[in-house]
Design an enzyme around this catalytic site. Structure first.
Site, PDB file in Angstrom:
ATOM      1  N   LYS A 189     -81.240 -31.828 -22.230  1.00 60.89           N
ATOM      2  CA  LYS A 189     -81.866 -30.879 -21.298  1.00 60.89           C
ATOM      3  C   LYS A 189     -82.104 -31.593 -19.978  1.00 60.89           C
ATOM      4  CE  LYS A 189     -85.727 -29.602 -19.836  1.00 60.89           C
ATOM      5  NZ  LYS A 189     -85.334 -29.387 -18.421  1.00 60.89           N
ATOM      6  N   GLU A 264     -89.320 -43.393 -21.095  1.00 57.66           N
ATOM      7  CA  GLU A 264     -89.116 -44.196 -19.883  1.00 57.66           C
ATOM      8  C   GLU A 264     -89.808 -43.447 -18.753  1.00 57.66           C
ATOM      9  OE1 GLU A 264     -84.871 -44.948 -19.590  1.00 57.66           O
ATOM     10  OE2 GLU A 264     -84.956 -46.322 -21.273  1.00 57.66           O
ATOM     11  N   CYS A 298     -87.549 -44.689 -10.064  1.00 55.05           N
ATOM     12  CA  CYS A 298     -88.693 -45.125 -10.867  1.00 55.05           C
ATOM     13  C   CYS A 298     -88.965 -46.606 -10.666  1.00 55.05           C
ATOM     14  CB  CYS A 298     -88.419 -44.846 -12.337  1.00 55.05           C
ATOM     15  SG  CYS A 298     -86.884 -45.594 -12.907  1.00 55.05           S
ATOM     16  N   GLU A 398     -97.712 -43.071  -7.872  1.00 55.96           N
ATOM     17  CA  GLU A 398     -96.276 -43.065  -7.579  1.00 55.96           C
ATOM     18  C   GLU A 398     -95.992 -41.964  -6.558  1.00 55.96           C
ATOM     19  OE1 GLU A 398     -93.735 -41.714 -10.811  1.00 55.96           O
ATOM     20  OE2 GLU A 398     -92.313 -43.321 -10.360  1.00 55.96           O
TER      21      GLU A 398
HETATM   22  P1  NAD Z   1     -90.769 -34.749 -14.978  1.00 55.73           P
HETATM   23  O1  NAD Z   1     -91.591 -35.449 -15.990  1.00 55.73           O
HETATM   24  O2  NAD Z   1     -91.420 -33.722 -14.124  1.00 55.73           O
HETATM   25  O3  NAD Z   1     -89.534 -34.008 -15.654  1.00 55.73           O
HETATM   26  C1  NAD Z   1     -88.588 -34.709 -16.409  1.00 55.73           C
HETATM   27  C2  NAD Z   1     -87.961 -33.779 -17.415  1.00 55.73           C
HETATM   28  O4  NAD Z   1     -88.942 -33.366 -18.353  1.00 55.73           O
HETATM   29  C3  NAD Z   1     -87.375 -32.496 -16.844  1.00 55.73           C
HETATM   30  O5  NAD Z   1     -86.170 -32.232 -17.530  1.00 55.73           O
HETATM   31  C4  NAD Z   1     -88.434 -31.453 -17.174  1.00 55.73           C
HETATM   32  O6  NAD Z   1     -87.928 -30.149 -17.278  1.00 55.73           O
HETATM   33  C5  NAD Z   1     -88.913 -31.957 -18.506  1.00 55.73           C
HETATM   34  N1  NAD Z   1     -90.260 -31.551 -18.893  1.00 55.73           N
HETATM   35  C6  NAD Z   1     -91.335 -31.329 -18.095  1.00 55.73           C
HETATM   36  N2  NAD Z   1     -92.404 -30.998 -18.847  1.00 55.73           N
HETATM   37  C7  NAD Z   1     -92.011 -31.011 -20.141  1.00 55.73           C
HETATM   38  C8  NAD Z   1     -92.662 -30.754 -21.376  1.00 55.73           C
HETATM   39  N3  NAD Z   1     -93.956 -30.424 -21.444  1.00 55.73           N
HETATM   40  N4  NAD Z   1     -91.939 -30.859 -22.525  1.00 55.73           N
HETATM   41  C9  NAD Z   1     -90.632 -31.221 -22.483  1.00 55.73           C
HETATM   42  N5  NAD Z   1     -89.964 -31.448 -21.333  1.00 55.73           N
HETATM   43  C10 NAD Z   1     -90.643 -31.360 -20.178  1.00 55.73           C
HETATM   44  O7  NAD Z   1     -90.097 -35.897 -14.101  1.00 55.73           O
HETATM   45  P2  NAD Z   1     -89.176 -35.726 -12.814  1.00 55.73           P
HETATM   46  O8  NAD Z   1     -90.052 -35.256 -11.685  1.00 55.73           O
HETATM   47  O9  NAD Z   1     -87.943 -34.977 -13.163  1.00 55.73           O
HETATM   48  O10 NAD Z   1     -88.700 -37.233 -12.540  1.00 55.73           O
HETATM   49  C11 NAD Z   1     -89.423 -38.126 -11.790  1.00 55.73           C
HETATM   50  C12 NAD Z   1     -90.241 -39.049 -12.687  1.00 55.73           C
HETATM   51  O11 NAD Z   1     -89.364 -39.712 -13.605  1.00 55.73           O
HETATM   52  C13 NAD Z   1     -90.928 -40.157 -11.920  1.00 55.73           C
HETATM   53  O12 NAD Z   1     -92.223 -40.345 -12.443  1.00 55.73           O
HETATM   54  C14 NAD Z   1     -90.065 -41.380 -12.226  1.00 55.73           C
HETATM   55  O13 NAD Z   1     -90.712 -42.612 -12.109  1.00 55.73           O
HETATM   56  C15 NAD Z   1     -89.650 -41.105 -13.619  1.00 55.73           C
HETATM   57  N6  NAD Z   1     -88.444 -41.873 -13.956  1.00 55.73           N
HETATM   58  C16 NAD Z   1     -88.544 -42.922 -14.830  1.00 55.73           C
HETATM   59  C17 NAD Z   1     -87.427 -43.694 -15.134  1.00 55.73           C
HETATM   60  C18 NAD Z   1     -87.505 -44.849 -16.090  1.00 55.73           C
HETATM   61  O14 NAD Z   1     -86.440 -45.312 -16.527  1.00 55.73           O
HETATM   62  N7  NAD Z   1     -88.658 -45.347 -16.441  1.00 55.73           N
HETATM   63  C19 NAD Z   1     -86.197 -43.382 -14.553  1.00 55.73           C
HETATM   64  C20 NAD Z   1     -86.132 -42.310 -13.661  1.00 55.73           C
HETATM   65  C21 NAD Z   1     -87.266 -41.548 -13.380  1.00 55.73           C
END
Ligand code: NAD
Length: 497
Positions: A189, A264, A298, A398
């Site tokens: 997803k 992650e 990230c 962040e």
């Molecule tokens: P997000 O958490 O808003 O969304 C990520 C994914 O989770 C999306 O597909 C979203 O639809 C889904 N999602 C949201 N709520 C959910 C729930 N309750 N249940 C299941 N799925 C759900 O993150 P984002 O805004 O897309 O990405 C940015 C974030 O990701 C930043 O905090 C960044 O640091 C982090 N990130 C971490 C890494 C790593 O490797 N540690 C890598 C890239 C990004």
């Protein structure tokens, strides 16, 4: 004016067809016909219409993945056979790499040069690496006089992979590749802000892999496709990359069915420059560390710690370097800073910058660019702010944009104290020519990854993940095998009971 073929391809046009789910080897709309829109962050206009997954789409995708795992050939194939098919998928991605790179850039604003030279090559590398790793991997044998004991690493079952929007297909494939290589079936997803390339991958997989092995469900997170995919009792594992707050929600939602989880999450990584550093290297690394992918990374080195004797000179060179970064249309190969992914995210980043401007000294940027050519897009200026207190929200939270906060330090002890003064623990960068100090600081900083005199270098054999609020678990090489398989111990009596 006549355009070259290359220029014609790089226009902001509609995607030209609906973006569907891929379930059981077929591209399909949502059961209830619902859709949502993906907006091009440079033009601010809708460029793709996407199927919006609901409970029935999730049920169908999980059932297809379950069937493919319980009854299909995939988990029963030899490592060689599976590896060959995964290379075939990588070949298909390779053949379509330009089209996918452009879609990635249109969907979320990443400079096309990054899509072409980093994201798409990494998608291929993820697939090929785990295909090969599987073929080469070994398991342990524990000989003893009366018993022979050995380990087996068996696929877990059905994997839900939920990815964020900042490196959409690179991170999607970082999850899918090991999940599939180790014999699982999966449902990907992607984030609702960057849905298009996941469907492109799913469609390619439908041509190459047995049906149901890789399914793609589009849609949102809370009370929607993401949440249902985590809760489903027929899903065995969840691998998630995204925000720390979402990670907590996913952990709670996975608890009733006691699923394995790999999380992650976010970061606020320190970038520590000692006075003895090679300044050319450190300035270039710092620029890349915060402005790559317009700061939507990230791992970004978003807290710059500068040893006092070099503070002024470093800042001067850093600001000159940041001013020279071309900001603009992400489809222009010269662009290095594209727009933020959505208008909401741009507003969130600008909100941070406003509080930083009020409480600190802005050395560069601080808002949206004035260039009228960028007025329709979701742009934010590369920003450098100094003089903020350690508990300021711009220093602790962040921002996930092109915004760097800077503070001076005196000596190694203070550098470490400041570096570790964060709820996150994803990465750290250290710039020094003192070998002993490099190792000392690397050992003392609380983070999953430490880069010494470099940034963003990844060997896929190594553990990847974060400490504290930055995550749970590690993936990469043997760590991916440990997460995506069930280890089994078999003990054979050799000498009669
Ligand atoms: P997000 O958490 O808003 O969304 C990520 C994914 O989770 C999306 O597909 C979203 O639809 C889904 N999602 C949201 N709520 C959910 C729930 N309750 N249940 C299941 N799925 C759900 O993150 P984002 O805004 O897309 O990405 C940015 C974030 O990701 C930043 O905090 C960044 O640091 C982090 N990130 C971490 C890494 C790593 O490797 N540690 C890598 C890239 C990004």
């Amino acid at each position: 004016m006549t355009q070259t073929a290359d220029q014609q391809r790089l226009e902001h046009r509609d995607f030209g067809r609906d973006v569907l789910h891929v379930i059981d080897g077929e591209a399909v709309p949502s059961a209830d016909g619902r859709t949502f829109e993906s907006v091009d962050p440079h033009t601010g206009r809708v460029w793709a219409r996407v199927a919006e997954g609901g409970a029935e789409d999730v049920r169908r995708a999980v059932a297809a993945a379950r069937r493919a795992f319980d009854e299909g050939p995939w988990p029963r194939m030899s490592a060689d056979e599976r590896g060959k098919l995964m290379h075939a998928l990588a070949d298909a991605v390779h053949d379509r790499r330009e089209e996918i790179a452009q879609a990635e850039t249109r969907d979320m604003g990443k400079p096309i040069t990054e899509s072409r030279t980093f994201d798409l090559p990494r998608v291929e590398r993820n697939l090929r690496f785990f295909a090969d790793w599987l073929r080469m991997s070994e398991a342990e044998v524990f000989p003893a006089t009366k018993h022979l004991t050995y380990s087996r690493y068996e696929p877990k079952g059905v994997v839900t992979a939920i990815s964020p929007w900042n490196f959409p297909l690179m991170l999607g494939s970082w999850k899918i590749a090991p999940a599939l290589a180790f014999g699982n079936t999966a449902i990907l997803k992607p984030a609702e802000q960057s849905p298009v390339t996941a469907t492109m991958l799913g469609e390619l997989a439908a041509e190459v892999l047995p049906p149901g092995v890789l399914n793609v469900v589009q849609g949102f997170g809370p009370d929607a496709a993401g949440e249902y995919l985590v809760a489903s009792p027929d899903v065995d594992l969840v691998t998630f990359t995204g925000e720390s707050t979402t990670g907590k929600a996913i952990m709670a939602n996975a608890a009733p069915t006691l699923k394995g989880l790999s999380l992650e999450l976010g970061g606020k990584s320190p970038n520590i420059v000692f006075a003895d550093a090679d300044l050319d290297l450190a300035v270039a690394g710092t620029l890349k560390g915060i402005f790559k992918n317009q700061g939507e990374v990230c791992l970004a080195g978003s807290r710059l710690l500068l040893e006092r004797p070099i503070y002024d000179e470093f800042m001067e060179r850093l600001i000159a370097g940041a001013k020279a970064l071309p900001i603009g249309d992400p489809l222009d190969p010269a662009t290095q800073i594209g727009p933020m992914v959505t208008a909401e995210h741009r507003d969130r980043v600008v909100g941070f910058l406003e509080s930083g401007t009020a409480d600190g000294a802005v050395r560069l940027g601080g808002g949206v660019p004035s260039d009228p050519a960028l007025a329709d897009g979701f742009y934010v200026e590369p920003t450098i702010i100094e003089g903020l207190p350690a508990d300021h929200r711009c220093v602790r939270d962040e921002i996930f944009g092109p915004a760097l906060v800077v503070s001076p330090f005196d000596g190694e002890a203070e550098a470490l104290e400041r570096a570790n003064d964060t709820p996150y623990g994803l990465a750290a960068m250290v710039w020094t020519t003192n070998l002993s100090r490099a190792h000392r600081v690397a050992a003392s900083v609380r983070a999953g990854l430490v880069w010494v005199n470099c940034f963003f270098v990844r060997d896929l054999r190594t553990p990847f993940g974060g400490a504290k609020l930055s995550g749970v678990g590690r993936e990469g090489g043997v760590h991916s095998r440990d997460f995506f398989t069930e280890a089994k111990t078999v003990t054979v009596e050799l000498d009669g009971m």
